[in-house]
Scaffold this active site. Structure first.
Site: not given
Ligand code: FPP
Length: 238
Positions: A17, A34, A128
């Site tokens: 997050d 992201h 893993l």
């Molecule tokens: C939450 O942060 C994150 C997500 C919804 C997406 C997670 C995805 C990645 C970390 C990349 C994935 C990588 C692969 C290889 C699939 P948010 O956008 O909710 O952050 P915020 O709360 O600060 O808005």
């Protein structure tokens, strides 16, 4: 506390997050958070492998994330492909096995194809397990398990009175995996957000303020060390 330390967790699950906030703090579009988060995925996967963790489950896209703006959803749907294009060879070399959980049907074809290729090409690996939760929701998964068991009962394959916790666990998309020993959530939020609701029953929780793109190998090591000092009782007296 008896001073003895727990072994390294077999299964670590992470709610990644804070990508949006990471980007906003730098005056960048959310999607750049992201992309940076993808780099943290790479580092943490290798760190988990080195620590001897058996399963690393990452919450990459929830069933609720479709509510985000179209551009952001499109970007998130392109990330598995981008990640696997650059990382698949290294995952294969490191004996990592890719697995996915969630409903693949609404995913765009390019996302499904990338993930299916990674699953297929790493299927024989024995190290893993890197388990991506993609279009995953804990409640949805429990509902699907219930439906599957009901269908088996109606078909006369099982008797309803034989449905126990193990039968439900075996009908979930985590079938065959140990329950997570440790759940990590970054960015200071303290919620489960519909993640692995059945499997997290006795999981140790670890919340850190760092935003996901800033999460490093040392942060995983610190979480694992803190876990190893915990006293797990599973409802008993220990
Ligand atoms: C939450 O942060 C994150 C997500 C919804 C997406 C997670 C995805 C990645 C970390 C990349 C994935 C990588 C692969 C290889 C699939 P948010 O956008 O909710 O952050 P915020 O709360 O600060 O808005």
């Amino acid at each position: 506390m008896n001073g003895s330390r727990l072994p390294v967790p077999r299964h670590v699950a992470i709610i990644m997050d804070g990508n949006g906030r990471w980007a906003r703090a730098r005056g960048l579009p959310r999607v750049m958070g992201h992309r940076e988060g993808m780099k943290a995925v790479r580092e943490v996967t290798l760190a988990a492998h080195r620590l001897g963790i058996e399963v690393l489950t990452l919450y990459a896209f929830s069933t609720e994330n479709w509510k985000r703006p179209r551009d952001e959803v499109d970007f998130l749907m392109a990330l598995p492909q981008e990640f696997l294009q650059t990382e698949l060879e290294s995952l294969i070399q490191n004996n990592v096995r890719v697995r996915v959980m969630g409903d693949p049907n609404p995913l765009p074809p390019h996302t499904r194809a990338a993930v299916e290729e990674a699953v297929r090409r790493t299927a024989a690996n024995t190290g893993l397990i890197l388990n991506f939760a993609l279009n995953y929701g804990g409640r949805m998964d429990i509902a699907r398990a219930a439906r599957k068991l009901a269908e088996s009962a109606v078909a006369g394959e099982i008797r309803p009175e034989t449905i126990d916790e193990a039968a439900v666990a075996a009908a979930l998309s985590t079938a065959g995996l140990p329950d997570p020993d440790l759940l990590i959530r970054t960015s200071g939020e303290m919620r489960l957000s519909n993640f692995m609701l059945f499997e997290l029953a006795y999981t140790e929780l670890w919340f850190v303020d760092k935003l996901w793109p800033d999460f490093r190998r040392e942060d995983l090591e610190a979480a694992v060390e803190a876990y190893r000092r915990r006293d797990r009782r599973f409802g008993g007296l220990g």
